[in-house]
Write a protein that holds these residues in place. Sequence first.
Motif, PDB file in Angstrom:
ATOM      1  N   UNK A 121      19.708  36.982  -4.905  1.00 27.61           N
ATOM      2  CA  UNK A 121      19.001  36.708  -6.156  1.00 27.61           C
ATOM      3  C   UNK A 121      17.486  36.632  -5.967  1.00 27.61           C
ATOM      4  N   UNK A 122      16.994  36.689  -4.731  1.00 23.91           N
ATOM      5  CA  UNK A 122      15.552  36.585  -4.512  1.00 23.91           C
ATOM      6  C   UNK A 122      14.839  37.884  -4.863  1.00 23.91           C
ATOM      7  N   UNK A 123      15.429  39.014  -4.485  1.00 26.52           N
ATOM      8  CA  UNK A 123      14.825  40.311  -4.729  1.00 26.52           C
ATOM      9  C   UNK A 123      15.884  41.369  -4.481  1.00 26.52           C
ATOM     10  N   UNK A 124      15.639  42.586  -4.947  1.00 36.51           N
ATOM     11  CA  UNK A 124      16.545  43.688  -4.645  1.00 36.51           C
ATOM     12  C   UNK A 124      15.878  44.698  -3.718  1.00 36.51           C
ATOM     13  N   UNK A 125      14.695  44.354  -3.183  1.00 41.25           N
ATOM     14  CA  UNK A 125      13.937  45.255  -2.320  1.00 41.25           C
ATOM     15  C   UNK A 125      14.210  44.934  -0.843  1.00 41.25           C
ATOM     16  N   UNK A 126      14.790  45.890  -0.124  1.00 40.04           N
ATOM     17  CA  UNK A 126      15.067  45.738   1.306  1.00 40.04           C
ATOM     18  C   UNK A 126      13.909  46.340   2.079  1.00 40.04           C
ATOM     19  N   UNK A 127      13.247  45.540   2.891  1.00 44.68           N
ATOM     20  CA  UNK A 127      12.105  46.017   3.680  1.00 44.68           C
ATOM     21  C   UNK A 127      12.582  46.751   4.921  1.00 44.68           C
ATOM     22  N   UNK A 128      13.303  47.828   4.691  1.00 48.27           N
ATOM     23  CA  UNK A 128      13.860  48.609   5.785  1.00 48.27           C
ATOM     24  C   UNK A 128      14.186  49.997   5.254  1.00 48.27           C
ATOM     25  N   UNK A 129      14.651  50.897   6.154  1.00 43.28           N
ATOM     26  CA  UNK A 129      15.031  52.228   5.703  1.00 43.28           C
ATOM     27  C   UNK A 129      16.551  52.388   5.613  1.00 43.28           C
ATOM     28  N   UNK A 130      17.298  51.343   5.947  1.00 45.72           N
ATOM     29  CA  UNK A 130      18.746  51.344   5.721  1.00 45.72           C
ATOM     30  C   UNK A 130      19.221  49.910   5.592  1.00 45.72           C
ATOM     31  N   UNK A 131      20.464  49.748   5.163  1.00 46.29           N
ATOM     32  CA  UNK A 131      21.020  48.412   4.939  1.00 46.29           C
ATOM     33  C   UNK A 131      21.455  47.809   6.271  1.00 46.29           C
ATOM     34  N   UNK A 132      20.698  46.849   6.742  1.00 49.00           N
ATOM     35  CA  UNK A 132      20.972  46.147   7.989  1.00 49.00           C
ATOM     36  C   UNK A 132      20.986  44.657   7.682  1.00 49.00           C
ATOM     37  N   UNK A 133      21.772  43.892   8.417  1.00 42.98           N
ATOM     38  CA  UNK A 133      21.984  42.490   8.064  1.00 42.98           C
ATOM     39  C   UNK A 133      20.709  41.647   8.100  1.00 42.98           C
ATOM     40  N   UNK A 134      19.874  41.684   9.150  1.00 46.10           N
ATOM     41  CA  UNK A 134      18.685  40.812   9.161  1.00 46.10           C
ATOM     42  C   UNK A 134      17.800  40.931   7.923  1.00 46.10           C
ATOM     43  N   UNK A 135      17.416  42.139   7.452  1.00 43.79           N
ATOM     44  CA  UNK A 135      16.611  42.185   6.226  1.00 43.79           C
ATOM     45  C   UNK A 135      17.383  41.780   4.984  1.00 43.79           C
ATOM     46  N   UNK A 136      18.707  41.987   4.989  1.00 33.25           N
ATOM     47  CA  UNK A 136      19.502  41.544   3.840  1.00 33.25           C
ATOM     48  C   UNK A 136      19.491  40.021   3.714  1.00 33.25           C
ATOM     49  N   UNK A 137      19.463  39.333   4.857  1.00 33.98           N
ATOM     50  CA  UNK A 137      19.434  37.870   4.820  1.00 33.98           C
ATOM     51  C   UNK A 137      18.181  37.356   4.126  1.00 33.98           C
ATOM     52  N   UNK A 138      17.100  38.106   4.208  1.00 35.30           N
ATOM     53  CA  UNK A 138      15.844  37.692   3.573  1.00 35.30           C
ATOM     54  C   UNK A 138      15.950  37.672   2.052  1.00 35.30           C
ATOM     55  N   UNK A 139      16.929  38.400   1.510  1.00 34.08           N
ATOM     56  CA  UNK A 139      17.066  38.506   0.054  1.00 34.08           C
ATOM     57  C   UNK A 139      18.036  37.487  -0.534  1.00 34.08           C
ATOM     58  N   UNK A 140      18.732  36.761   0.320  1.00 30.74           N
ATOM     59  CA  UNK A 140      19.788  35.875  -0.163  1.00 30.74           C
ATOM     60  C   UNK A 140      19.255  34.487  -0.511  1.00 30.74           C
ATOM     61  N   UNK A 141      19.778  33.935  -1.591  1.00 33.55           N
ATOM     62  CA  UNK A 141      19.457  32.556  -1.940  1.00 33.55           C
ATOM     63  C   UNK A 141      20.603  31.624  -1.541  1.00 33.55           C
ATOM     64  N   UNK A 142      21.616  32.174  -0.852  1.00 31.07           N
ATOM     65  CA  UNK A 142      22.703  31.359  -0.315  1.00 31.07           C
ATOM     66  C   UNK A 142      22.283  30.756   1.016  1.00 31.07           C
TER      67      UNK A 142
END
Length: 320
Positions: A169-190
């Motif tokens: 819920x923080x953002x839908x922008x992944x600061x990467x060129x593919x879906x990888x777990x570490x940058x996905x964690x930055x977007x989570x409000x859990x």
Amino acid sequence: MGAGNTSKLSEFFLMGLTDDPQLQHILFALFFLIYAATVVGNLGLLAIIVLSPQLHTPMYFFLGNLSLLDFCFSSVTVPKMLMGFSPGCQTISFSDCMVQTSFFLIFAPTEFFLLASMAYDRYVAICNSLLYYIIMSSRLCVQLVAASYAVGLMNMVLLTSTTFHLNFCKSHTISHYFCEIPPLLKLSCSDTHALQLLLFACGSFNVSVSLTVVLVSYACVFLAVIRIPSSQGKYKAFSTCVSHLTSVSLYYGTTVFIYLRPSSEYLLGREKVVSVFYTVVIPMLNPIIYSLRNKDVKETYQNILRKASQLFSLLMVRFL
């Protein structure tokens, strides 16, 4: 952890490597050539191994599987990265992101254990050469490859199911060129503490177990090689391991840098550059590394080229 926020979030936006239009054109051309070389190199090496009876040995069985794995590993990330250099193509749906992460989590750990299996193969070949074909039976080789993929599959089930049950819920922008777990964690409000521990535990298990096999195997190889009386014999024995040691050093060095550090130290710009090495560059380098230092592969290449040249000459004579 909360239930996945799939109803509110239908897609992510991949920032890619750069937002500079001029640099994007250059990088597209560069990575397209690298990916083309990866496909041709790995599938070409796999075809040579499959079609050449003299290469139907345990060592080349593992090398063929490594080529197939590198092709698949690169194909998970590079095509989407190339699309991301075009305006309007940077988005990825939630489901496609989950699929990309899933395949990545299968192939990345699998390569650790496949490299470990290849180290064990070199140990048996040098330290138990008389019993090599008895110990490294076809059944054992298949079991080692299957076990490598089984570890990757278990990693995928554990990490993918946990990651995509987070709320993003923080953002839908992944600061990467593919879906990888570490940058996905930055977007989570859990609360991601449990997932961070699980990611570290899986990474530690993959690296520690596979690297132990590699180090023990090569320690035994080293002790066996130094007991060989002639310098030529030592060089011949150790030269069969150089290519594999190079692949191990490149792959372990870059992946450990990403996954075996606290997430608080994750710097997106630096990690994107490191990720390029193990998802793009290393899959291209592996067939080159093994081909340049492998006499059997080079001789097979030359035989194929010679036969192709002869066939071309015959066709030219016939039609001219």
